[in-house]
Design an enzyme around this catalytic site. Sequence first.
Site, PDB file in Angstrom:
ATOM      1  N   LYS A   1       0.815  -1.222   0.000  1.00 50.57           N
ATOM      2  CA  LYS A   1       0.000   0.000   0.000  1.00 50.57           C
ATOM      3  C   LYS A   1       0.847   1.268   0.000  1.00 50.57           C
ATOM      4  CE  LYS A   1      -4.358  -0.890  -0.069  1.00 50.57           C
ATOM      5  NZ  LYS A   1      -4.874  -0.568  -1.368  1.00 50.57           N
ATOM      6  N   ARG A   2       1.947   1.178   0.704  1.00 50.95           N
ATOM      7  CA  ARG A   2       2.857   2.310   0.831  1.00 50.95           C
ATOM      8  C   ARG A   2       3.330   2.806  -0.545  1.00 50.95           C
ATOM      9  NH1 ARG A   2       8.167   1.137   2.109  1.00 50.95           N
ATOM     10  NH2 ARG A   2       7.720  -1.080   2.129  1.00 50.95           N
TER      11      ARG A   2
END
Length: 487
Positions: A251-252
Amino acid sequence: MESKLQPQVRVRFAPSPTGHPHLGNIRTALFNWLFARHHGGKFILRIEDTDIARKVEGAVDVILDSLRWLGLDWDEGPYFQSQRLYYYHEISNSLLKDGYAYLCYCSPQRLEAMRQEQMKRKQPPKYDGHCRYLTQQGKTQLEASGIVPVVRFKMPLEGETTFHDVIRGQLTFQNSTLDDFILLKSDGYPTYHLANVVDDHLMAISHILRADEWLPSVPRHVLLYQSLNWEPPQFAHLPMILGPDRSKLSKRHGATTAIEYKEQGYLPEAMINFLALLGWSLDDRTELLSREELIKHFSLGRISKTAAIFDKRKLEWMNGVYLRRLSPEEFARQSAPFLDRDLPPKVKRPLDTDYVCRITPLLQERAKTLAEVPQLADFFFLDELPYDTSLLLSGGLDATQAIKIALQRLEVVKTWDAGSLEGILRPLATELKLTTGKFFGLLRVAITGRTAAPPLFQTMAVLGKERCLKRLSTALGKLATPTIINY
Ligand code: GLU
């Protein structure tokens, strides 16, 4: 049941419905699809839904939606493994009959204790073969006890298994490092290994293109093929996709599921182009390739062995390129649902289509995604612009005076179009002894509530006379009210 391997290219995308397909899954689907289309072969969709515990409600729909969104049409399927249990049972029985598999009655508790013991001794976890060596008497007793057994593959105890991967070359695994893996679980469902091999054979799959995380499964599969006297398909394991910091994609690094990119306003054509270059290239240089060009040039020979790096900025850039390539009408059409979804609720719906069609061409140059359009355009729709008065003062000029005069001149304008507005406001800057940068900057804030916006005169033309005059008056009102400026 035997079906002959056909010379035709037949590939499959075989997702498990354990979540929404992430970019890696869809890259796999794309490579299979491109390979099939390049060779005039078949692209088959198979849902590997035999892990009941990990099944996620709605995941199949999202898989189908993702493929449809990207135009990755399939020629056969979707097949569901959960509806094909008959085949796996039959094959499992034949492996049992031929002595390539055995029934295992070990309880979860025994397996757990064994695992703990192995961990203590710092050994890799591996089934110890307990039931492989059961005596006939032991077997009869266990059968009578009512325990439902699993079926395990009888792994050769020595020797090695070698296979060729189109991308990785020749690979060899020691059989002694592989355990007697489960083929059929006690719930009657096959494991991935059994179902995958059986279906690839029955569906006459010619090439397996999948992520390289599956590479360790191949020796097991090859041994299964050998035991069944089947010819394995060709293997091609695709390189991993990593984030720019070379860590596992998460997600980062941006959204990870494909469908999120649809919601964020990426175009399928940009996505296809971008994903195709994650591990494949035409010539290490060409970045922009249409779907047709990709089909024409795609080859396994140009898939790289090394991990691909996911670069969100590159995707944004590419999406911007594809957005600018749309006709203004198409850009307006594609922007409309995003405006409808994301403009503040106080903006009246339905939106005026004509007005939208006049606004969006001003944003086409600037938007990197369709989801940016509402943010870039909200001032066209709002009655009140929520900007800070300090913005009007930031140019260090007599803002009240400048706006007052501009207002007077604009009030009498008859033809409200970009050319006429420029014809009035440009000379006015000179008259007021202001640089156009400062003067137009001030008007931009008053008209749009922001310092960066589409070209001023075109923006004013689209907004119309009434709105513009009102906004200039509002700005004067704001200037007349003392504000506290925090320095
Ligand atoms: N069901 C596996 C997955 O979810 C398929 C792997 C394969 O292609 O063999 O990725």
